[in-house]
Design an enzyme around this catalytic site. Sequence first.
Site, PDB file in Angstrom:
ATOM      1  N   HIS A   1       0.837  -1.202   0.000  1.00  0.00           N
ATOM      2  CA  HIS A   1       0.000   0.000   0.000  1.00  0.00           C
ATOM      3  C   HIS A   1       0.865   1.243   0.000  1.00  0.00           C
ATOM      4  O   HIS A   1       1.884   1.301   0.686  1.00  0.00           O
ATOM      5  CB  HIS A   1      -0.903   0.019   1.237  1.00  0.00           C
ATOM      6  CG  HIS A   1      -1.769   1.246   1.300  1.00  0.00           C
ATOM      7  ND1 HIS A   1      -2.939   1.358   0.592  1.00  0.00           N
ATOM      8  CD2 HIS A   1      -1.621   2.427   1.963  1.00  0.00           C
ATOM      9  CE1 HIS A   1      -3.473   2.543   0.822  1.00  0.00           C
ATOM     10  NE2 HIS A   1      -2.698   3.211   1.652  1.00  0.00           N
TER      11      HIS A   1
ATOM     12  N   ASP B   1     -15.665   2.468   7.699  1.00  0.00           N
ATOM     13  CA  ASP B   1     -14.626   3.407   7.259  1.00  0.00           C
ATOM     14  C   ASP B   1     -15.194   4.391   6.248  1.00  0.00           C
ATOM     15  O   ASP B   1     -14.919   5.585   6.312  1.00  0.00           O
ATOM     16  CB  ASP B   1     -13.452   2.650   6.646  1.00  0.00           C
ATOM     17  CG  ASP B   1     -12.430   3.614   6.034  1.00  0.00           C
ATOM     18  OD1 ASP B   1     -11.833   4.375   6.815  1.00  0.00           O
ATOM     19  OD2 ASP B   1     -12.260   3.616   4.808  1.00  0.00           O
TER      20      ASP B   1
ATOM     21  N   ARG C   1     -15.607  12.723   8.194  1.00  0.00           N
ATOM     22  CA  ARG C   1     -14.342  13.436   8.422  1.00  0.00           C
ATOM     23  C   ARG C   1     -14.100  14.472   7.333  1.00  0.00           C
ATOM     24  O   ARG C   1     -13.679  15.600   7.602  1.00  0.00           O
ATOM     25  CB  ARG C   1     -13.178  12.457   8.486  1.00  0.00           C
ATOM     26  CG  ARG C   1     -13.142  11.632   9.777  1.00  0.00           C
ATOM     27  CD  ARG C   1     -12.129  10.482   9.656  1.00  0.00           C
ATOM     28  NE  ARG C   1     -10.793  10.962   9.425  1.00  0.00           N
ATOM     29  CZ  ARG C   1      -9.823  10.275   8.811  1.00  0.00           C
ATOM     30  NH1 ARG C   1     -10.078   9.057   8.362  1.00  0.00           N
ATOM     31  NH2 ARG C   1      -8.634  10.791   8.631  1.00  0.00           N
TER      32      ARG C   1
ATOM     33  N   SER D   1      -7.916   4.215   9.098  1.00  0.00           N
ATOM     34  CA  SER D   1      -8.657   4.125   7.842  1.00  0.00           C
ATOM     35  C   SER D   1      -7.900   3.245   6.847  1.00  0.00           C
ATOM     36  O   SER D   1      -8.463   2.319   6.251  1.00  0.00           O
ATOM     37  CB  SER D   1      -8.879   5.526   7.269  1.00  0.00           C
ATOM     38  OG  SER D   1      -9.529   5.458   6.022  1.00  0.00           O
TER      39      SER D   1
ATOM     40  N   LYS E   1      -8.861  -1.091   5.768  1.00  0.00           N
ATOM     41  CA  LYS E   1      -9.059  -1.626   4.415  1.00  0.00           C
ATOM     42  C   LYS E   1      -8.107  -2.788   4.151  1.00  0.00           C
ATOM     43  O   LYS E   1      -8.470  -3.772   3.512  1.00  0.00           O
ATOM     44  CB  LYS E   1      -8.846  -0.505   3.384  1.00  0.00           C
ATOM     45  CG  LYS E   1     -10.002   0.487   3.385  1.00  0.00           C
ATOM     46  CD  LYS E   1      -9.773   1.668   2.462  1.00  0.00           C
ATOM     47  CE  LYS E   1      -9.115   2.793   3.192  1.00  0.00           C
ATOM     48  NZ  LYS E   1      -9.305   4.118   2.599  1.00  0.00           N
TER      49      LYS E   1
END
Lengths: 432, 432
Positions: free
Chosen positions: A82, A161, A168, A183, A187
């Site tokens: 990621h 989320d 947010r 967050s 995922k």
Amino acid sequence: MDITEIIARKRDGGELSEREIRQTVEAFVCGEVGEGPMAALLMAVVLRGMTPAETTALTLTMAHSGDRLDLSEVPGVKVDKHSTGGVGDKTTLVAAPLAAAAGVRVPKMSGRALGHTGGTIEKLEAVPGLTTALDPDRFRSQVAEIGLAIAAQTEAMVPADKKIYALRDATATVESIPLIASSVMSKKLAVGADALVLDVKVGEGAFMRDLAAARDLAGTMVEIGLRAGRKVVAVITRMDQPLGTAVGDAAELAEAAKTLAGEGPPDLVELAETLAGHMLLLGGVVEDAEAGRARAHEALVSGKGTEKFVEMISAQGGDAALLDAPDSLLAAALRMPVEVARDGFVTGLDAREVGLAVRHLKEASRNGKHLCGVLVHKKVGDSVKGGPAVTVLGPPGAEQAMEEAAERVKRAYSVGEEPPASPPLIVETVSG
Amino acid sequence: MDITEIIARKRDGGELSEREIRQTVEAFVCGEVGEGPMAALLMAVVLRGMTPAETTALTLTMAHSGDRLDLSEVPGVKVDKHSTGGVGDKTTLVAAPLAAAAGVRVPKMSGRALGHTGGTIEKLEAVPGLTTALDPDRFRSQVAEIGLAIAAQTEAMVPADKKIYALRDATATVESIPLIASSVMSKKLAVGADALVLDVKVGEGAFMRDLAAARDLAGTMVEIGLRAGRKVVAVITRMDQPLGTAVGDAAELAEAAKTLAGEGPPDLVELAETLAGHMLLLGGVVEDAEAGRARAHEALVSGKGTEKFVEMISAQGGDAALLDAPDSLLAAALRMPVEVARDGFVTGLDAREVGLAVRHLKEASRNGKHLCGVLVHKKVGDSVKGGPAVTVLGPPGAEQAMEEAAERVKRAYSVGEEPPASPPLIVETVSG
């Protein structure tokens, strides 16, 4: 559960229990707790922070809030990757095939563009015919059979989320290390990989602009992963100018293909091989990161990385023949060369501005959004003396918007008398 | 207006302009800004504070958000009085008639009970027939004709304060000096008095438990008033044990009547005369607060205060004859004497516990809620040696709930070997 008591405790700097966090998030998702109390709690978290235990509880609650992808039946070690988001960051499209070619399985769920940064999903979708909407069975069997799948997260995953992030975004509570970390990690944890390599970007073109914040984010994500029983490593890397020489969906896909074919820009090659190396290390294929990087390099020069990428694109319905001539992806694009105002050395190229220029160009284009982009000919340290520094790409009909993008990119350049000292791309590695 | 930009600025400790505050509140009232963003902003205000200019802008926006009571046509100087809330605090029912009898006009809009504290409106409504729902014309003409009116705030006044307060109550954002001060002052500024005397309570039975917070609140409210062009003075007074000897609606009304008749407990007399004195000073009737207090005392001993109170009660439809025998208001009440566990001197009597005992007794009683209360026979410093320390009052049928109230009040007493040093009731005066 008394939500005002929970908000008041966080407001006053106290700690919430795992149970309180879980009940609060569940009550928010089902509508029992409204946007007002949740937003007040989020602002209190932004200003008071969360402990590692709190952050982990929030992450796991969100990860468990919807469908999860169970990969336990898929043989082998599954390693995810990621990036916190950058400009020109097509690293996944290079590192994932290299790691898969060298022996780990890569089940990757990617996001779409956010803010000034691009999204891996849009880049992949520049391949005609390719789908990123894989149902769980298809995703699992693709990972089992060819060791690599890159798909879009489905609507049914991590609904908590999604709902919290939307709030947010509307309440100026995005900027919080624990909230950003939870967050991202929710995922990742909703997909059952065994290990995860994080690329935490730092710099003017990243969401974390300073090193202290990037370190904090990296450390927080690594700790969440470890507490959740995953192997995690984070690599902090510079994101000041765009990565590589291409920004834009089709342009980045083409650059990724060329990089796998051995014709990549040095920064992208370095980063992709390094991250793939860490993936191989966490996957147990090699003994240390350096050996992993060497193994990734072998996969690149041997063409095995390209083979794996072609396999994946075919499996997902894409026309893999295009990869033999990657620039054909841009055949339909208009090209507008842009020169910078003065001669000298490039001392800066603001990645955020370049990213926003491409984003606005896409927004202004009705069709052919994937053709929008920028090819960077002159990067930091390069000499500019006549000739274009960049070429702006866009679909036919977008000439006016391309002019605006060209102006913006031009302003993103700083030119000086001397070439600047350039900081290393890879800053440091954070592990548990 | 970009609401997230506004929230972010306050989150980061910045200052908002008058225009930004006004637009935000207006957008929240009309529903354009939702509860989420507003709650996030309120939490940021709780944790970051507001400057005097911001607090004043918020106050004026709320004051102007609905109907206002224009008193400009009413001759004379109009002086209002407000208490931040205490237990046994029937001071308005004494001070307002004294001040009105001595020559200022008192247009008072009062609130209902909040938390552990009672409300002036409920106390007045213990008079059979009396209404506190006066329309603006009736309110104005009553102030013009007899110089005194005490009415409930109408629904159409300060809607912004009502909507924001409801959100604060649900989001743990009540505890903020600027938000408390602006809520109080918005209600006061919506009524067009020329001057205002504030009784800011401090102690265990007050909303401000420590002196620093009380000073901060007093100073903030005085500053708002001055910036809004009103004369304001705040008197900080102790609220540790109940004020006077009666807690409960009918009991307090009876005690107020007896006090005006010259048979009041010394603490209530001292406070009422002091506050009425400040009202007379701000109203220009006297030269200094001490002279004001003397003038108030004259109004008390001459019976002019009682006359004014009777006039007001009659004007508002109440049976003023009851004031000749105030205890008749409690004729229907059951009485339950309560002794404390040991002999000695009362070292403490927790006003908050007494207030909550009466509140719960009222909640448990179907009818005759105004009869619920406590008569305090032993206050701090008094010797207890057999005999009841208090008498719990309640309507027929509430025996069980009265037992519970008795237990709670009993536990509110602390008894020691020596009488404690007692701090002065009136701590200090804050003016601009």
